[in-house]
Motif scaffolding. Sequence first.
Motif, PDB file in Angstrom:
ATOM      1  N   MET A 196       0.847  -1.192   0.000  1.00 36.15           N
ATOM      2  CA  MET A 196       0.000   0.000   0.000  1.00 36.15           C
ATOM      3  C   MET A 196       0.884   1.243   0.000  1.00 36.15           C
ATOM      4  O   MET A 196       1.337   1.701   1.043  1.00 36.15           O
ATOM      5  CB  MET A 196      -0.920  -0.022   1.230  1.00 36.15           C
ATOM      6  CG  MET A 196      -2.082   0.934   1.154  1.00 36.15           C
ATOM      7  SD  MET A 196      -3.375   0.503   2.372  1.00 36.15           S
ATOM      8  CE  MET A 196      -4.072  -0.981   1.623  1.00 36.15           C
ATOM      9  N   PRO A 197       1.145   1.830  -1.189  1.00 33.43           N
ATOM     10  CA  PRO A 197       2.058   2.971  -1.252  1.00 33.43           C
ATOM     11  C   PRO A 197       1.370   4.293  -0.910  1.00 33.43           C
ATOM     12  O   PRO A 197       0.461   4.729  -1.606  1.00 33.43           O
ATOM     13  CB  PRO A 197       2.520   2.968  -2.710  1.00 33.43           C
ATOM     14  CG  PRO A 197       1.351   2.395  -3.459  1.00 33.43           C
ATOM     15  CD  PRO A 197       0.698   1.407  -2.528  1.00 33.43           C
ATOM     16  N   PHE A 198       1.809   4.914   0.169  1.00 31.24           N
ATOM     17  CA  PHE A 198       1.328   6.238   0.544  1.00 31.24           C
ATOM     18  C   PHE A 198       2.380   7.306   0.263  1.00 31.24           C
ATOM     19  O   PHE A 198       2.171   8.474   0.570  1.00 31.24           O
ATOM     20  CB  PHE A 198       0.979   6.283   2.040  1.00 31.24           C
ATOM     21  CG  PHE A 198      -0.201   5.444   2.436  1.00 31.24           C
ATOM     22  CD1 PHE A 198      -1.285   5.282   1.593  1.00 31.24           C
ATOM     23  CD2 PHE A 198      -0.235   4.815   3.673  1.00 31.24           C
ATOM     24  CE1 PHE A 198      -2.390   4.518   1.962  1.00 31.24           C
ATOM     25  CE2 PHE A 198      -1.327   4.051   4.065  1.00 31.24           C
ATOM     26  CZ  PHE A 198      -2.404   3.898   3.201  1.00 31.24           C
ATOM     27  N   GLU A 199       3.527   6.907  -0.280  1.00 37.56           N
ATOM     28  CA  GLU A 199       4.650   7.821  -0.481  1.00 37.56           C
ATOM     29  C   GLU A 199       5.206   7.759  -1.896  1.00 37.56           C
ATOM     30  O   GLU A 199       6.248   8.340  -2.183  1.00 37.56           O
ATOM     31  CB  GLU A 199       5.774   7.484   0.513  1.00 37.56           C
ATOM     32  CG  GLU A 199       6.460   6.132   0.290  1.00 37.56           C
ATOM     33  CD  GLU A 199       5.543   4.928   0.413  1.00 37.56           C
ATOM     34  OE1 GLU A 199       5.495   4.134  -0.548  1.00 37.56           O
ATOM     35  OE2 GLU A 199       4.860   4.798   1.443  1.00 37.56           O
ATOM     36  N   ASP A 200       4.512   7.066  -2.797  1.00 34.61           N
ATOM     37  CA  ASP A 200       5.032   6.843  -4.141  1.00 34.61           C
ATOM     38  C   ASP A 200       5.228   8.146  -4.921  1.00 34.61           C
ATOM     39  O   ASP A 200       6.271   8.372  -5.532  1.00 34.61           O
ATOM     40  CB  ASP A 200       4.150   5.875  -4.927  1.00 34.61           C
ATOM     41  CG  ASP A 200       2.670   6.251  -4.910  1.00 34.61           C
ATOM     42  OD1 ASP A 200       2.198   6.811  -3.903  1.00 34.61           O
ATOM     43  OD2 ASP A 200       1.974   5.971  -5.901  1.00 34.61           O
ATOM     44  N   ARG A 256      -1.863  10.341   7.485  1.00 35.37           N
ATOM     45  CA  ARG A 256      -1.025  11.082   8.431  1.00 35.37           C
ATOM     46  C   ARG A 256      -0.104  10.126   9.191  1.00 35.37           C
ATOM     47  O   ARG A 256      -0.491   9.531  10.189  1.00 35.37           O
ATOM     48  CB  ARG A 256      -1.902  11.881   9.395  1.00 35.37           C
ATOM     49  CG  ARG A 256      -2.616  13.042   8.702  1.00 35.37           C
ATOM     50  CD  ARG A 256      -3.347  13.941   9.671  1.00 35.37           C
ATOM     51  NE  ARG A 256      -3.864  15.120   8.965  1.00 35.37           N
ATOM     52  CZ  ARG A 256      -3.192  16.251   8.760  1.00 35.37           C
ATOM     53  NH1 ARG A 256      -1.951  16.356   9.226  1.00 35.37           N
ATOM     54  NH2 ARG A 256      -3.736  17.265   8.119  1.00 35.37           N
ATOM     55  N   ASN A 257       1.091   9.977   8.638  1.00 37.22           N
ATOM     56  CA  ASN A 257       2.166   9.272   9.338  1.00 37.22           C
ATOM     57  C   ASN A 257       1.780   7.849   9.735  1.00 37.22           C
ATOM     58  O   ASN A 257       2.009   7.412  10.865  1.00 37.22           O
ATOM     59  CB  ASN A 257       2.577  10.077  10.589  1.00 37.22           C
ATOM     60  CG  ASN A 257       3.974   9.705  11.063  1.00 37.22           C
ATOM     61  OD1 ASN A 257       4.846   9.393  10.257  1.00 37.22           O
ATOM     62  ND2 ASN A 257       4.177   9.721  12.366  1.00 37.22           N
ATOM     63  N   ARG A 258       1.190   7.108   8.791  1.00 34.46           N
ATOM     64  CA  ARG A 258       0.762   5.734   9.065  1.00 34.46           C
ATOM     65  C   ARG A 258       1.195   4.806   7.944  1.00 34.46           C
ATOM     66  O   ARG A 258       1.391   5.225   6.801  1.00 34.46           O
ATOM     67  CB  ARG A 258      -0.765   5.656   9.223  1.00 34.46           C
ATOM     68  CG  ARG A 258      -1.299   6.417  10.415  1.00 34.46           C
ATOM     69  CD  ARG A 258      -2.807   6.282  10.522  1.00 34.46           C
ATOM     70  NE  ARG A 258      -3.205   4.896  10.794  1.00 34.46           N
ATOM     71  CZ  ARG A 258      -4.484   4.509  10.868  1.00 34.46           C
ATOM     72  NH1 ARG A 258      -5.457   5.384  10.674  1.00 34.46           N
ATOM     73  NH2 ARG A 258      -4.782   3.250  11.127  1.00 34.46           N
ATOM     74  N   PHE A 259       1.329   3.525   8.284  1.00 31.07           N
ATOM     75  CA  PHE A 259       1.572   2.482   7.297  1.00 31.07           C
ATOM     76  C   PHE A 259       0.234   1.970   6.771  1.00 31.07           C
ATOM     77  O   PHE A 259      -0.822   2.276   7.308  1.00 31.07           O
ATOM     78  CB  PHE A 259       2.366   1.328   7.919  1.00 31.07           C
ATOM     79  CG  PHE A 259       3.800   1.669   8.227  1.00 31.07           C
ATOM     80  CD1 PHE A 259       4.742   1.744   7.205  1.00 31.07           C
ATOM     81  CD2 PHE A 259       4.214   1.908   9.526  1.00 31.07           C
ATOM     82  CE1 PHE A 259       6.072   2.043   7.481  1.00 31.07           C
ATOM     83  CE2 PHE A 259       5.535   2.213   9.824  1.00 31.07           C
ATOM     84  CZ  PHE A 259       6.468   2.280   8.787  1.00 31.07           C
ATOM     85  N   GLY A 260       0.316   1.145   5.734  1.00 38.82           N
ATOM     86  CA  GLY A 260      -0.883   0.556   5.173  1.00 38.82           C
ATOM     87  C   GLY A 260      -1.377  -0.621   5.994  1.00 38.82           C
ATOM     88  O   GLY A 260      -0.737  -1.054   6.960  1.00 38.82           O
TER      89      GLY A 260
END
Length: 322
Positions: A129-133, A287-291
């Motif tokens: 789950m990419p939140f930073e791609d 906000r500053n979380r992993f998938g």
Amino acid sequence: MSITLIGKHEKDSRANRDGYVEAMLEMMAENDKLVHIDCDLMGCINTGKLQKAFPERTFNAGIAEQNAMGVAAGMAATGLTAFVHSFGCFASRRMFDQAFLAAGYSELPVHVIGSDPGVTAAFNGATHMPFEDCALYMTIPNAVVIDSCDIVQTKSLTKKLAADNRPSYMRLIRKAFTTVYADGSEFKIGKGVTLKDGKDVTIIASGIMLDEALKAEELLAQEGVSARVIDMHTWKPLDEELVIKAAQETGCIVTAENHQVSCGLGSAVANVLTEKCLVPLERVGIRNRFGQVGPQDFLMKEYNLTADDIAAAAHRAMKRKA
């Protein structure tokens, strides 16, 4: 640029990945310098159709994303235009060193397609789950970064990328999506689209958050709040002129993204506002979380990515403006 808004909040029967495939089939038939490279995911993105139609220009690099990027850059260096696809987590984290140096530093037309961005990865797994791609690709000088919302926008922007010599990264929802635009709508790289006019607050969104923004506009209208909605499909280069105009005319901004707010659309808008037009900004996003694993509807509530969250942010922004 010519668009027709549907905005009925209905799921489309088509698969969004086919917007990319249809565009590539049309372009590859006309341009023998266009190639596609996949990472053992042709079944996931339907690019098997490209391999069948153009076997000499469609390649499977296997589960070797870094090598795939090297191959794409090498082909681009010979005068070809290369599109390369993998899941967004691999198309960003795994490929990035090669993308930065082989494609970015060399200023080559390599266009990366990252599928299943953010919470749309759903059951693929938390690490998928990419939140930073987008954040990674936004650090490449002169790169283009796009978060497309539906099949019509995906098809249009794929064609625009093929004619653009800058390296790029485009997020791609693979399957289910909510229809926003009517067939035939066309878009320009780096130019946002104002979908709803308003005077009290501006909501700037992209990708799956665009339909949520349109829902939020309806919720706010019921309360007597006039909200402007902008589709900022291109995060880089950002349409700064449109951001500044909205800030000046509505006095506050809300951004909404399926991505970490600290390094994505919200931060790009914040950079513009702090330098050129300082107004209150509220950011909706991760906000500053992993998938994690789960249905997309559940994940959107879990990570506060709903229309209700956007409407609440709009009220906070307007309160700060007052």
